[in-house]
Design a protein around this motif. Structure first.
Motif, PDB file in Angstrom:
ATOM      1  N   UNK A   1      -4.377  12.606   7.839  1.00 25.77           N
ATOM      2  CA  UNK A   1      -3.480  12.269   8.952  1.00 25.77           C
ATOM      3  C   UNK A   1      -2.387  11.320   8.502  1.00 25.77           C
ATOM      4  N   UNK A   2      -2.743  10.332   7.685  1.00 26.95           N
ATOM      5  CA  UNK A   2      -1.739   9.400   7.175  1.00 26.95           C
ATOM      6  C   UNK A   2      -0.683  10.121   6.341  1.00 26.95           C
ATOM      7  N   UNK A   3      -1.104  11.125   5.593  1.00 28.92           N
ATOM      8  CA  UNK A   3      -0.165  11.837   4.733  1.00 28.92           C
ATOM      9  C   UNK A   3       0.959  12.482   5.532  1.00 28.92           C
ATOM     10  N   UNK A   4       0.696  12.826   6.773  1.00 35.98           N
ATOM     11  CA  UNK A   4       1.724  13.470   7.600  1.00 35.98           C
ATOM     12  C   UNK A   4       2.472  12.490   8.485  1.00 35.98           C
ATOM     13  N   UNK A   5       1.911  11.300   8.731  1.00 37.30           N
ATOM     14  CA  UNK A   5       2.553  10.352   9.646  1.00 37.30           C
ATOM     15  C   UNK A   5       3.235   9.197   8.937  1.00 37.30           C
ATOM     16  N   UNK A   6       2.734   8.784   7.771  1.00 36.64           N
ATOM     17  CA  UNK A   6       3.226   7.586   7.105  1.00 36.64           C
ATOM     18  C   UNK A   6       4.568   7.853   6.422  1.00 36.64           C
ATOM     19  N   UNK A   7       5.523   6.942   6.626  1.00 37.26           N
ATOM     20  CA  UNK A   7       6.846   7.067   6.019  1.00 37.26           C
ATOM     21  C   UNK A   7       7.149   5.940   5.035  1.00 37.26           C
ATOM     22  N   UNK A   8       6.578   4.764   5.243  1.00 41.98           N
ATOM     23  CA  UNK A   8       6.895   3.604   4.422  1.00 41.98           C
ATOM     24  C   UNK A   8       5.610   2.970   3.914  1.00 41.98           C
ATOM     25  N   UNK A   9       5.563   2.706   2.620  1.00 38.08           N
ATOM     26  CA  UNK A   9       4.416   2.057   1.986  1.00 38.08           C
ATOM     27  C   UNK A   9       4.907   0.764   1.349  1.00 38.08           C
ATOM     28  N   UNK A  10       4.289  -0.372   1.735  1.00 40.36           N
ATOM     29  CA  UNK A  10       4.707  -1.676   1.251  1.00 40.36           C
ATOM     30  C   UNK A  10       3.566  -2.358   0.502  1.00 40.36           C
ATOM     31  N   UNK A  11       3.931  -3.088  -0.539  1.00 33.52           N
ATOM     32  CA  UNK A  11       2.989  -3.916  -1.290  1.00 33.52           C
ATOM     33  C   UNK A  11       3.467  -5.364  -1.188  1.00 33.52           C
ATOM     34  N   UNK A  12       2.608  -6.232  -0.684  1.00 37.16           N
ATOM     35  CA  UNK A  12       2.948  -7.647  -0.538  1.00 37.16           C
ATOM     36  C   UNK A  12       1.974  -8.509  -1.342  1.00 37.16           C
TER      37      UNK A  12
ATOM     38  N   UNK B   1      -1.729   7.060  -3.758  1.00 37.34           N
ATOM     39  CA  UNK B   1      -0.315   7.364  -3.919  1.00 37.34           C
ATOM     40  C   UNK B   1      -0.076   8.859  -4.094  1.00 37.34           C
ATOM     41  N   UNK B   2      -0.962   9.506  -4.813  1.00 40.22           N
ATOM     42  CA  UNK B   2      -0.827  10.950  -5.011  1.00 40.22           C
ATOM     43  C   UNK B   2      -0.902  11.689  -3.674  1.00 40.22           C
ATOM     44  N   UNK B   3      -1.809  11.270  -2.815  1.00 41.74           N
ATOM     45  CA  UNK B   3      -1.971  11.947  -1.530  1.00 41.74           C
ATOM     46  C   UNK B   3      -0.793  11.632  -0.595  1.00 41.74           C
ATOM     47  N   UNK B   4      -0.388  10.362  -0.549  1.00 42.88           N
ATOM     48  CA  UNK B   4       0.624   9.957   0.437  1.00 42.88           C
ATOM     49  C   UNK B   4       2.043  10.303   0.003  1.00 42.88           C
ATOM     50  N   UNK B   5       2.308  10.273  -1.298  1.00 42.11           N
ATOM     51  CA  UNK B   5       3.665  10.560  -1.771  1.00 42.11           C
ATOM     52  C   UNK B   5       3.807  12.013  -2.183  1.00 42.11           C
ATOM     53  N   UNK B   6       2.970  12.465  -3.103  1.00 42.47           N
ATOM     54  CA  UNK B   6       3.129  13.804  -3.663  1.00 42.47           C
ATOM     55  C   UNK B   6       2.753  14.892  -2.664  1.00 42.47           C
ATOM     56  N   UNK B   7       1.747  14.650  -1.840  1.00 35.98           N
ATOM     57  CA  UNK B   7       1.337  15.643  -0.847  1.00 35.98           C
ATOM     58  C   UNK B   7       1.586  15.156   0.577  1.00 35.98           C
ATOM     59  N   UNK B   8       2.310  14.080   0.739  1.00 40.66           N
ATOM     60  CA  UNK B   8       2.523  13.510   2.064  1.00 40.66           C
ATOM     61  C   UNK B   8       3.993  13.390   2.402  1.00 40.66           C
ATOM     62  N   UNK B   9       4.275  12.461   3.325  1.00 39.65           N
ATOM     63  CA  UNK B   9       5.635  12.303   3.839  1.00 39.65           C
ATOM     64  C   UNK B   9       6.219  10.931   3.530  1.00 39.65           C
ATOM     65  N   UNK B  10       5.580  10.131   2.686  1.00 34.60           N
ATOM     66  CA  UNK B  10       6.111   8.805   2.363  1.00 34.60           C
ATOM     67  C   UNK B  10       7.428   8.962   1.599  1.00 34.60           C
ATOM     68  N   UNK B  11       8.471   8.316   2.110  1.00 28.61           N
ATOM     69  CA  UNK B  11       9.767   8.383   1.446  1.00 28.61           C
ATOM     70  C   UNK B  11      10.311   7.021   1.059  1.00 28.61           C
TER      71      UNK B  11
END
Length: 814
Positions: free
Chosen positions: A190-201, A218-228
């Motif tokens: 679900x996150x792979x389709x909804x998440x757009x921004x990933x932050x590291x603090x 990262x592979x799931x969220x960026x390569x197979x997801x929608x994180x831009x």
């Protein structure tokens, strides 16, 4: 009649079901109800008891509750837990009901934080569920502590994951391992389709297992997801392997980690691939042992020195072709001690005044080296283009000790090896050119010789479009990796590098950006660059960027301190490469927005004018802390804007002394193409206020295109405000609709008189009026009356500010 009968049927159904399901609950609460009369401890009403019962049995009654009439449903909504409240949202909207107030109350009671005043919350449900997801993931909230958060029928992470648009990973990568675990597979999907921004603090040192989990995430969220978008904040001591992992994954490269199974989403293509190399070979090339980051950077410094020496010596013969072994022998025979090359001499690479470390045996240097997964501290950012010797941080607690290499022969061989590493493995005796070793190490044409990722064996997937690095010092290794990736990162649309200590690596960055600009399909349109120092003066750096990226639309650049090139007297102050800084004219570019923050010192106006002349599409220009040698130079800049930047709509000046440039300011206010002008803390009325204010008002009254004027921090005072009121008089052709007079020593009586003048002239609503940080607390009653009158003509934005903090300003205006 039929509709009325249906409504009655639904109401009777609700009461019957509620009564049947709450007999036991009602009997339990009946005893305390008899002993209390009324007031805050009074028993709940029958309707509330029924609503609580229905909320507790929504698993059975959900479809029936959805069909209830609007008035009844409206009273039940506040009694539902967050899961059913979220599920019923669509039905409530169809019945004309809003849940925003309920979600806002839940935020105040459960999150107990106040959103920023700069944040405009459009949907409190999405905001609450996103924050709820993060708290549950990190374990900072106990769902069993409140009945509104606890329901055995729902998974908190799964139910809230579809509302998550931005995810922040902090410290020791908390949550990364949980998300890639098998029980949370649906959450990650679900996150792979909804998440757009990933932050590291504030990332900290992490173990191998945590990095392996992050790799899968990262592979799931960026390569197979929608994180831009990937953003990194406040990482004082970046861990090289960790940082490079994030960069390469963001750029779309993927290799399973050591012992990692192929990704099930990659299909048959990934299952048919050969086993991937471990992290050490990924960084250094195939079949090479892992090297310490300091060693690899020492190799870079050695290669840099050899190139500079080669440039100084005339080449009388063609490049000699030698073998690896003969090259090492020739270096030793020529008097070059490889053990001492770890510390280059001050004459070639060390900044003036740098204390050279004492020469130590190679055994000591190698024994203190750590693996490539540990960080080393980069030397403080310097404006000199030459790299400085690198200092290493101590290994983090819990890490294993450094390797100890035995024997001087092994040490010499190791040093020799990492100097001559190339992209592919070369067998002993294979010939290579000395010039290729030296030049390839410096120019980045052969990244693997400096320990950069060997990406040719990696799979390529989708990559992000926005990369932001805030206060992340870049070591030589990290900077070279970034430049290596940027040169082919065609999907990148926005790049932010803020206080990264680039130093002389800025030249490599410019080369990479130039290479990227030449790639087909390059999408980079926004670049934000800021740092404490720069080896180039800011205007020369701006010219170099504009030449390298002619299709750039947004450029924001800031340098806090002057570079050494601003002071020609500094010894050893070498110039930048000739292909980066030149006197040739800048070709026409596509810049639409240019923001520049200058260090102290006068800036050469002709250089700024050359950039403006080439930016015919410029629509917004902002100059912060700019200083020119004379008002004539400032006038030259303004004249260039009038002649070459006909599309300019917004112009901003901040923290500039314009007290001696009043004629130039009047010239600006008469410009009929500008729609918004900002003079922020520019000391406009420091000299000749009685003569300058009427001239300024007259210029504004004749300008029908100016829509916004911002004058914060110019000590306007009551007299200046009343003079400014004449802009809105009946004989004025001004169309001003936004006025900012914050921080201008305005008192309540002056503001009241300003409001009365607007009323007298019968001027209609003119838009927004900003009054932050004025002396309105000196007479609260008069201030409230003035704001009440002003709100009849405009939208007033003010604050409650303690003017006693501005005593110094008050004394200066007496």
């Amino acid at each position: 009649m039929a509709a009325l009968e249906a409504w009655r049927a639904q109401s009777c159904w609700f009461c019957e079901v509620a009564a049947a399901t709450t007999m036991e609950a009602t009997s339990r609460e009946a005893a305390p109800a008899k002993s209390s009369a009324s007031g805050p401890n009074a028993p709940p009403a029958l309707f509330e008891l029924c609503g609580r019962a229905v909320s507790a049995h929504m698993g059975v009654l959900e479809s029936g509750v959805w069909a209830l009439p609007g008035p009844i449903l409206q009273s039940i909504l506040p009694l539902l837990n967050i899961y059913y409240l979220e599920r019923i949202e669509e039905t409530a909207l169809k019945k004309g009901l809003s849940t925003q107030a309920i979600w806002r109350r839940l935020w105040d009671e459960l999150m107990k934080t106040r959103p920023s005043s700069l944040e405009s919350v459009t949907c409190w449900r999405a905001k609450f569920m996103e924050a709820f997801f993060s708290h549950v993931l990190r374990g900072t909230i106990d769902v069993s502590s409140d009945r509104r958060l606890c329901d055995q029928r729902f998974s908190p992470l799964l139910h809230s994951s579809r509302h998550v648009r931005q995810l922040t990973i902090c410290n020791m990568l908390q949550g990364a391992t949980e998300l890639v675990a098998e029980p949370n597979r649906r959450v990650l999907e679900t996150l792979a389709s909804s998440l757009h921004t990933l932050k590291f603090r504030h990332p900290l040192f992490s173990d191998v297992a945590a990095q392996q989990s992050l790799r899968q995430l990262l592979h799931q969220l960026i390569h197979h997801g929608a994180v831009n978008q990937v953003s990194l904040y406040n990482w004082p001591v970046p861990e090289s392997a960790f940082f490079i992992l994030i960069l390469t994954m963001s750029a779309g490269f993927w290799q399973p980690g050591p012992g990692g199974s192929p990704c099930r989403l990659c299909g048959e293509a990934s299952r048919g691939r050969a086993p991937s190399r471990d992290e050490g070979s990924l960084l250094l090339g195939s079949r090479r042992p892992r090297r310490d980051a300091a060693e690899r950077c020492a190799a870079a410094l050695m290669a840099t020195r050899r190139k500079s020496e080669a440039k100084q010596m005339p080449r009388a013969a063609p490049t000699a072709r030698v073998t690896r072994r003969s090259t090492q022998e020739s270096l030793t025979a020529g008097g070059t001690d490889p053990k001492r090359e770890l510390y280059p001499p001050a004459t070639s690479h060390e900044a003036p005044g740098t204390k050279r470390p004492p020469s130590t045996p190679a055994t000591t240097s190698f024994a203190s080296a750590s693996s490539s997964t540990s960080s080393f501290k980069r030397a403080p950012a310097s404006s000199a283009p030459q790299p400085k010797p690198l200092k290493r941080f101590k290994r983090a607690a819990g890490k294993k000790g450094a390797r100890t290499r035995q024997g001087s022969g092994a040490e010499s061989e190791d040093l020799y090896d990492f100097v001559f590493i190339v992209a592919g493995e070369k067998e002993d005796g294979e010939e290579m050119e000395i010039g290729e070793v030296a030049c390839g190490a410096l120019d980045g044409s052969d990244p693997s010789c400096l320990g950069l990722p060997a990406l040719e064996a990696s799979q390529r997937f989708r990559s992000i479009s926005t990369l932001e690095l805030f206060t992340v010092p870049l070591s030589m290794e990290a900077a070279l990796t970034l430049c290596h990736l940027l040169s082919s990162w065609v999907s990148l649309e926005s790049l932010t590098l803020s206080y990264n200590g680039l130093g002389s690596n800025i030249f490599r960055l410019l080369d990479s950006l130039r290479a990227l600009s030449g790639q087909a399909g390059c999408r980079l349109r926004a670049l934000h660059l800021s740092d404490l120092f720069s080896p180039l003066p800011i205007l020369e750096l701006t010219r170099a960027i504009v030449r390298a990226l002619p299709l750039l639309r947004v450029l924001s650049i800031r340098v806090d301190h002057p570079s050494q090139r601003d002071n020609p007297a500094v010894p050893g102050n070498a110039g930048p490469p000739s292909h980066i800084v030149g006197d040739e004219e800048i070709p026409e570019n596509c810049l639409e927005q240019l923001e520049m923050g200058f260090p102290r010192g006068a800036q050469p106006a002709p250089l700024l004018c050359s950039v403006l002349k080439a930016s015919g599409s410029l629509q917004q220009l902002s100059l912060d802390s700019a200083t020119f040698a004379s008002p004539q130079d400032f006038g030259l800049v303004l004249q260039t804007l009038k002649e070459y930047n006909l599309a300019l709509k917004r112009l901003s000046f901040h923290d500039m002394n314009l007290a001696d440039c009043q004629s130039e300011v009047l010239f600006l206010l008469q410009n009929l193409t500008l729609q918004e002008i900002t003079f922020s803390f520019c000391r406009l009325f420091e000299k000749r206020p009685a003569q300058f204010l009427p001239e300024m008002v007259a210029a504004m009254k004749g300008n029908s295109t100016l829509k916004g004027l911002r004058l914060p921090g110019n000590r306007l005072g009551n007299a200046g405000l009343l003079a400014l009121a004449d802009v809105f008089s009946e004989d004025s052709s001004s169309s001003l609709c936004q006025l900012d007079i914050s921080s201008n020593c305005i008192k309540p009586d002056g503001l009241l008189e300003f409001a009365k003048r607007l009323e007298r002239w019968g001027r209609g609503a003119f838009g927004h009026l900003r009054l932050f940080q004025n002396w309105l607390d000196q007479d609260a009653v008069t201030a409230r009356e003035a704001i009440r009158r002003l709100r009849a003509t405009c939208h007033v934005v003010s604050d409650s500010w303690d003017s006693s903090q501005a005593f110094a300003d008050y004394v200066s205006t007496m």
